[in-house]
Design a protein around this motif. Structure first.
Motif, PDB file in Angstrom:
ATOM      1  N   GLY A  25       0.817  -1.219   0.000  1.00 13.28           N
ATOM      2  CA  GLY A  25       0.000   0.000   0.000  1.00 13.28           C
ATOM      3  C   GLY A  25       0.841   1.254   0.000  1.00 13.28           C
ATOM      4  N   GLY A  26       1.910   1.264   0.801  1.00 10.34           N
ATOM      5  CA  GLY A  26       2.798   2.424   0.844  1.00 10.34           C
ATOM      6  C   GLY A  26       3.526   2.639  -0.469  1.00 10.34           C
ATOM      7  N   GLU A  27       3.966   1.537  -1.082  1.00 10.11           N
ATOM      8  CA  GLU A  27       4.651   1.645  -2.374  1.00 10.11           C
ATOM      9  C   GLU A  27       3.688   2.121  -3.461  1.00 10.11           C
ATOM     10  OE1 GLU A  27       8.049  -1.838  -1.803  1.00 10.11           O
ATOM     11  OE2 GLU A  27       6.036  -2.376  -2.504  1.00 10.11           O
ATOM     12  N   GLN A  28       2.460   1.627  -3.435  1.00 10.41           N
ATOM     13  CA  GLN A  28       1.457   2.081  -4.398  1.00 10.41           C
ATOM     14  C   GLN A  28       1.216   3.579  -4.240  1.00 10.41           C
ATOM     15  OE1 GLN A  28      -2.093  -0.262  -3.936  1.00 10.41           O
ATOM     16  NE2 GLN A  28      -1.113  -2.140  -4.636  1.00 10.41           N
ATOM     17  N   THR A  29       1.140   4.022  -2.994  1.00 16.89           N
ATOM     18  CA  THR A  29       0.919   5.444  -2.733  1.00 16.89           C
ATOM     19  C   THR A  29       2.084   6.276  -3.255  1.00 16.89           C
ATOM     20  OG1 THR A  29      -0.422   4.960  -0.795  1.00 16.89           O
ATOM     21  CG2 THR A  29       0.533   7.164  -0.925  1.00 16.89           C
ATOM     22  N   MET A  30       3.301   5.838  -3.021  1.00 20.19           N
ATOM     23  CA  MET A  30       4.461   6.594  -3.496  1.00 20.19           C
ATOM     24  C   MET A  30       4.508   6.645  -5.022  1.00 20.19           C
ATOM     25  SD  MET A  30       5.813   8.002  -0.962  1.00 20.19           S
ATOM     26  CE  MET A  30       7.350   8.640  -1.596  1.00 20.19           C
ATOM     27  N   VAL A  31       4.083   5.560  -5.691  1.00 20.34           N
ATOM     28  CA  VAL A  31       4.011   5.578  -7.157  1.00 20.34           C
ATOM     29  C   VAL A  31       2.957   6.595  -7.601  1.00 20.34           C
ATOM     30  CG1 VAL A  31       3.367   4.233  -9.204  1.00 20.34           C
ATOM     31  CG2 VAL A  31       4.862   3.221  -7.475  1.00 20.34           C
ATOM     32  N   ALA A  32       1.813   6.614  -6.921  1.00 21.79           N
ATOM     33  CA  ALA A  32       0.750   7.568  -7.252  1.00 21.79           C
ATOM     34  C   ALA A  32       1.217   9.006  -7.023  1.00 21.79           C
ATOM     35  CB  ALA A  32      -0.498   7.278  -6.424  1.00 21.79           C
ATOM     36  N   VAL A  33       1.921   9.240  -5.918  1.00 18.47           N
ATOM     37  CA  VAL A  33       2.463  10.575  -5.624  1.00 18.47           C
ATOM     38  C   VAL A  33       3.453  10.973  -6.715  1.00 18.47           C
ATOM     39  CG1 VAL A  33       3.955  11.861  -4.032  1.00 18.47           C
ATOM     40  CG2 VAL A  33       2.071  10.495  -3.142  1.00 18.47           C
ATOM     41  N   LEU A  35       3.549   9.955  -9.821  1.00 22.27           N
ATOM     42  CA  LEU A  35       2.809  10.238 -11.043  1.00 22.27           C
ATOM     43  C   LEU A  35       2.109  11.594 -10.951  1.00 22.27           C
ATOM     44  CD1 LEU A  35       1.824   9.307 -13.812  1.00 22.27           C
ATOM     45  CD2 LEU A  35      -0.035   8.091 -12.655  1.00 22.27           C
ATOM     46  N   LEU A  36       1.458  11.858  -9.820  1.00 19.65           N
ATOM     47  CA  LEU A  36       0.761  13.128  -9.622  1.00 19.65           C
ATOM     48  C   LEU A  36       1.717  14.313  -9.758  1.00 19.65           C
ATOM     49  CD1 LEU A  36      -1.788  14.760  -8.662  1.00 19.65           C
ATOM     50  CD2 LEU A  36      -0.859  14.489  -6.361  1.00 19.65           C
ATOM     51  N   PHE A  37       2.854  14.257  -9.071  1.00 17.48           N
ATOM     52  CA  PHE A  37       3.771  15.390  -9.115  1.00 17.48           C
ATOM     53  C   PHE A  37       4.534  15.475 -10.430  1.00 17.48           C
ATOM     54  CE2 PHE A  37       3.159  15.264  -4.432  1.00 17.48           C
ATOM     55  CZ  PHE A  37       2.577  16.511  -4.338  1.00 17.48           C
ATOM     56  N   SER A  38       4.660  14.378 -11.153  1.00 17.87           N
ATOM     57  CA  SER A  38       5.237  14.440 -12.504  1.00 17.87           C
ATOM     58  C   SER A  38       4.317  15.226 -13.424  1.00 17.87           C
ATOM     59  CB  SER A  38       5.431  13.026 -13.067  1.00 17.87           C
ATOM     60  OG  SER A  38       6.356  12.319 -12.308  1.00 17.87           O
ATOM     61  N   ILE A  39       3.008  14.981 -13.288  1.00 20.96           N
ATOM     62  CA  ILE A  39       2.031  15.742 -14.073  1.00 20.96           C
ATOM     63  C   ILE A  39       2.074  17.212 -13.669  1.00 20.96           C
ATOM     64  CG2 ILE A  39      -0.447  16.058 -14.492  1.00 20.96           C
ATOM     65  CD1 ILE A  39      -0.665  12.949 -14.183  1.00 20.96           C
ATOM     66  N   TYR A  40       2.214  17.467 -12.377  1.00 23.52           N
ATOM     67  CA  TYR A  40       2.286  18.860 -11.890  1.00 23.52           C
ATOM     68  C   TYR A  40       3.504  19.592 -12.446  1.00 23.52           C
ATOM     69  CZ  TYR A  40      -1.510  19.655  -8.633  1.00 23.52           C
ATOM     70  OH  TYR A  40      -2.727  19.906  -8.092  1.00 23.52           O
ATOM     71  N   GLN A  41       4.597  18.879 -12.688  1.00 24.46           N
ATOM     72  CA  GLN A  41       5.763  19.542 -13.259  1.00 24.46           C
ATOM     73  C   GLN A  41       5.495  20.025 -14.679  1.00 24.46           C
ATOM     74  OE1 GLN A  41       8.836  16.543 -12.629  1.00 24.46           O
ATOM     75  NE2 GLN A  41       9.792  17.913 -11.125  1.00 24.46           N
ATOM     76  N   VAL A  42       4.664  19.278 -15.407  1.00 25.12           N
ATOM     77  CA  VAL A  42       4.338  19.645 -16.781  1.00 25.12           C
ATOM     78  C   VAL A  42       3.223  20.678 -16.827  1.00 25.12           C
ATOM     79  CG1 VAL A  42       3.466  18.765 -18.996  1.00 25.12           C
ATOM     80  CG2 VAL A  42       5.063  17.403 -17.646  1.00 25.12           C
ATOM     81  N   LYS A  43       2.186  20.470 -16.014  1.00 26.65           N
ATOM     82  CA  LYS A  43       1.025  21.368 -16.028  1.00 26.65           C
ATOM     83  C   LYS A  43       0.518  21.555 -14.598  1.00 26.65           C
ATOM     84  CE  LYS A  43      -3.283  22.224 -18.388  1.00 26.65           C
ATOM     85  NZ  LYS A  43      -3.001  23.441 -19.084  1.00 26.65           N
ATOM     86  N   PRO A  44       1.053  22.542 -13.888  1.00 25.13           N
ATOM     87  CA  PRO A  44       0.620  22.788 -12.509  1.00 25.13           C
ATOM     88  C   PRO A  44      -0.840  23.230 -12.449  1.00 25.13           C
ATOM     89  CG  PRO A  44       2.577  24.086 -13.042  1.00 25.13           C
ATOM     90  CD  PRO A  44       2.095  23.443 -14.302  1.00 25.13           C
TER      91      PRO A  44
END
Length: 132
Positions: A25-33, A35-44
């Motif tokens: 669960g923790g690893e899944q969350t870190m992968v989701a985080v 992915l989320l912040f990678s998208i934020y780097q492109v389009k905040p």
């Protein structure tokens, strides 16, 4: 075509490349985080709501999450629903709902003074919730 889904594979430190469903669960969350912040780097976005995203994380991953979050708070506002003291400790403003008696909810808001230590923030809010 719309029901095909997305396969996400990740390689946490010290592990093999594997599908996200095979991670903890923790690893899944870190992968989701990630992915989320990678998208934020492109389009905040101007704001983001995170609902107990940090709940499955252990202390070392909480620290990683907080460090990554701190890099993005200049670009976006974050509304974070959490019970984690470390995450609460980085807040500028705390909002809370307390349950007093049966079915009586009270909303609380406290601004955190600029120089206040993060350890004092949780105590400050907890005591403020008892006022009235």
């Amino acid at each position: 075509m719309l029901e095909s889904g997305i396969d996400i594979v990740a390689r946490p430190p010290g592990k093999q490349l594997q599908g996200i469903s095979l991670l903890s669960g923790g690893e899944q969350t870190m992968v989701a985080v990630s992915l989320l912040f990678s998208i934020y780097q492109v389009k905040p976005s101007p704001f983001c709501v995170l609902d107990e995203l940090d709940a499955p994380l252990d202390e070392s991953n909480i620290n990683r999450f907080v460090r990554v979050l701190q890099r993005f708070i200049t670009q976006s506002q974050f509304i974070i629903i959490t019970h984690n003291k470390r995450t609460i400790g980085m807040a500028d403003v705390l909002y809370g709902v307390t349950m007093e008696g049966t079915r009586r909810e009270q909303d609380r808001q406290r601004e955190i003074p600029q120089g206040e230590r993060s350890a004092d923030r949780h105590r400050h809010f907890r005591h403020a919730a008892r006022e009235d």
